[in-house]
Design an enzyme around this catalytic site. Structure first.
Site, PDB file in Angstrom:
ATOM      1  N   SER A  10       2.969  -7.842  -3.495  1.00 31.83           N
ATOM      2  CA  SER A  10       2.509  -7.547  -4.983  1.00 31.83           C
ATOM      3  C   SER A  10       2.470  -8.775  -5.492  1.00 31.83           C
ATOM      4  CB  SER A  10       3.538  -6.888  -5.663  1.00 31.83           C
ATOM      5  OG  SER A  10       3.321  -6.585  -6.768  1.00 31.83           O
ATOM      6  N   HIS A  35      -0.464  -4.996  -3.663  1.00 31.88           N
ATOM      7  CA  HIS A  35       0.058  -4.008  -4.382  1.00 31.88           C
ATOM      8  C   HIS A  35      -0.634  -4.268  -5.561  1.00 31.88           C
ATOM      9  CE1 HIS A  35       2.922  -0.781  -6.086  1.00 31.88           C
ATOM     10  NE2 HIS A  35       3.147  -2.024  -6.984  1.00 31.88           N
ATOM     11  N   ASP A  37      -0.017  -3.798  -9.772  1.00 33.35           N
ATOM     12  CA  ASP A  37       0.848  -3.800 -10.553  1.00 33.35           C
ATOM     13  C   ASP A  37      -0.568  -3.605 -11.869  1.00 33.35           C
ATOM     14  OD1 ASP A  37       2.815  -3.268  -9.360  1.00 33.35           O
ATOM     15  OD2 ASP A  37       3.478  -5.261  -8.703  1.00 33.35           O
ATOM     16  N   MET A  39       0.693  -1.999 -15.904  1.00 36.80           N
ATOM     17  CA  MET A  39       1.241  -1.628 -16.303  1.00 36.80           C
ATOM     18  C   MET A  39       0.588  -1.966 -17.941  1.00 36.80           C
ATOM     19  SD  MET A  39       4.951  -4.359 -15.320  1.00 36.80           S
ATOM     20  CE  MET A  39       5.042  -4.903 -13.754  1.00 36.80           C
ATOM     21  N   HIS A  76      -0.859   0.426  -8.013  1.00 34.98           N
ATOM     22  CA  HIS A  76       0.544   1.600  -8.713  1.00 34.98           C
ATOM     23  C   HIS A  76       0.421   0.912 -10.510  1.00 34.98           C
ATOM     24  CE1 HIS A  76       5.321   1.083  -9.195  1.00 34.98           C
ATOM     25  NE2 HIS A  76       4.910   1.881  -9.597  1.00 34.98           N
ATOM     26  N   MET A  78       1.379   1.463 -13.430  1.00 38.42           N
ATOM     27  CA  MET A  78       3.119   2.301 -14.704  1.00 38.42           C
ATOM     28  C   MET A  78       2.558   2.456 -16.194  1.00 38.42           C
ATOM     29  SD  MET A  78       5.206  -0.946 -12.927  1.00 38.42           S
ATOM     30  CE  MET A  78       4.015  -1.412 -11.661  1.00 38.42           C
ATOM     31  N   MET A 169      10.456   3.771  -5.349  1.00 39.83           N
ATOM     32  CA  MET A 169      11.086   2.575  -6.697  1.00 39.83           C
ATOM     33  C   MET A 169      12.580   2.114  -6.200  1.00 39.83           C
ATOM     34  SD  MET A 169       8.265   1.571  -8.254  1.00 39.83           S
ATOM     35  CE  MET A 169       8.857  -0.007  -9.104  1.00 39.83           C
ATOM     36  N   ASP A 203       9.174  -0.300  -3.584  1.00 41.45           N
ATOM     37  CA  ASP A 203       9.191  -1.399  -4.820  1.00 41.45           C
ATOM     38  C   ASP A 203       9.972  -1.853  -5.340  1.00 41.45           C
ATOM     39  OD1 ASP A 203       7.424  -3.289  -5.909  1.00 41.45           O
ATOM     40  OD2 ASP A 203       6.244  -1.590  -7.245  1.00 41.45           O
TER      41      ASP A 203
HETATM   42  O1  5SP Z   1       6.632  -2.500  -9.527  1.00 42.01           O
HETATM   43  C1  5SP Z   1       6.836  -3.456  -9.439  1.00 42.01           C
HETATM   44  C2  5SP Z   1       7.902  -3.934 -10.661  1.00 42.01           C
HETATM   45  O2  5SP Z   1       7.421  -2.956 -11.679  1.00 42.01           O
HETATM   46  C3  5SP Z   1       7.081  -3.989  -8.412  1.00 42.01           C
HETATM   47  O3  5SP Z   1       5.112  -4.284  -7.555  1.00 42.01           O
HETATM   48  C4  5SP Z   1       7.821  -6.159  -8.091  1.00 42.01           C
HETATM   49  O4  5SP Z   1       6.221  -6.470  -9.013  1.00 42.01           O
HETATM   50  C5  5SP Z   1       8.126  -6.180  -7.013  1.00 42.01           C
HETATM   51  O5  5SP Z   1       8.477  -7.117  -7.058  1.00 42.01           O
HETATM   52  P1  5SP Z   1       9.972  -8.229  -6.200  1.00 42.01           P
HETATM   53  O6  5SP Z   1      11.129  -7.190  -6.766  1.00 42.01           O
HETATM   54  O7  5SP Z   1       9.257  -7.989  -4.923  1.00 42.01           O
HETATM   55  O8  5SP Z   1       9.649  -9.853  -6.958  1.00 42.01           O
END
Ligand code: 5SP
Length: 253
Positions: A10, A35, A37, A39, A76, A78, A169, A203
């Site tokens: 990520s 990955h 993210d 948001m 992803h 969000m 999740m 994740d």
């Molecule tokens: O989607 C998410 C958080 O919303 C993840 O993708 C986190 O970024 C994962 O981070 P780690 O827990 O692996 O540090």
């Protein structure tokens, strides 16, 4: 038994001032996917970035040459309005558009007169729409969402309405570096039992200390942010995660 491992660091934990380089380095260190993210500050209480940044980082990573191939951008989403951004993200270079079930059903149920009917959609329709734009489709569920809500899409008689991946999740979406929630793993087990060939992504909180539990439950697509980007030797962590999954894998994708 699960399909082969796909390791998807990520980039939320990457150095945002050097994002392009961080992405290409991670792929060279053995990552399969990235990955990404996204948001929006509404669906989750945090903001990241949008299509212009995805365009820039895409130019640092070669496009995959096959379905699920190396360099896949696993976005992803969000975001509260997942349908609205499908075309933009396709244009930006997204390969797999993974929306949240919770966001899709609340935009379906939206009743305010300002809500554009354009944005209302069911999970099945949204998956079809993503496929029609030429991307793989994923559907994600938060820790409190029951896994049974996914049977409708997974059992659809129409291939275009079935997701290519389910994301369970293992933390509340919004932030990296949170504690892994082993309590959600029965959802992964239930999915794996019903769908031996499905790509099941986990994740949140994944790393050397938690990967065995996730792999035992049947997950094969592993997202890891802080465990990879915070490691002294990211290549070693990527390979450890992969080996843990592949020990339990069927070898079929
Ligand atoms: O989607 C998410 C958080 O919303 C993840 O993708 C986190 O970024 C994962 O981070 P780690 O827990 O692996 O540090």
């Amino acid at each position: 038994m699960a399909p082969p491992a796909i390791i998807a660091p990520s980039i939320l934990s990457a150095d945002f001032a050097n994002l392009g380089e961080e992405c290409s380095r991670t792929i060279k260190q053995g990552a399969d996917w990235l990955h990404v993210d996204i948001m929006d500050g509404h669906f989750v209480p945090n903001l990241t970035f949008g299509p212009p940044v995805v365009v820039k980082i895409r130019s640092h990573v070669e496009k995959p040459t096959q379905r699920y191939g190396k360099g896949t951008f696993d976005c992803h989403m969000m975001i509260a309005e997942p349908k609205k951004w499908v075309k933009e993200f396709k244009k930006a270079g997204c390969d797999l558009y993974c929306f949240h079930y919770e966001a899709a059903i609340s935009s379906t149920a939206a009743e305010s007169p300002e809500d554009s009917s354009e944005l209302k959609t069911s999970p099945r329709e949204l998956i079809r729409y993503i496929h029609d734009q030429g991307m793989l489709a994923g559907i994600a569920i938060k820790p409190a969402t029951e896994v049974d809500v996914l049977w409708d899409v997974l059992d659809s008689p129409h291939e275009k309405e079935r997701p290519d991946m389910v994301l369970v999740m293992t933390v509340e979406p919004g932030f990296g570096g949170q504690k892994f929630m082993a309590s959600v793993l029965p959802k992964v087990e239930a999915l794996r039992e019903r769908y031996p060939d499905l790509n099941i992504e986990v994740d949140g909180g994944l790393g050397p200390g938690t990967i065995d539990q996730a792999a035992d439950a049947g997950a094969n697509v592993i997202v890891a942010g802080s465990a990879v980007f915070g490691a002294k030797d990211p290549a070693e962590v990527i390979s450890l995660l992969r080996d843990a999954v592949n020990k339990r894998s069927t070898g079929k994708l």
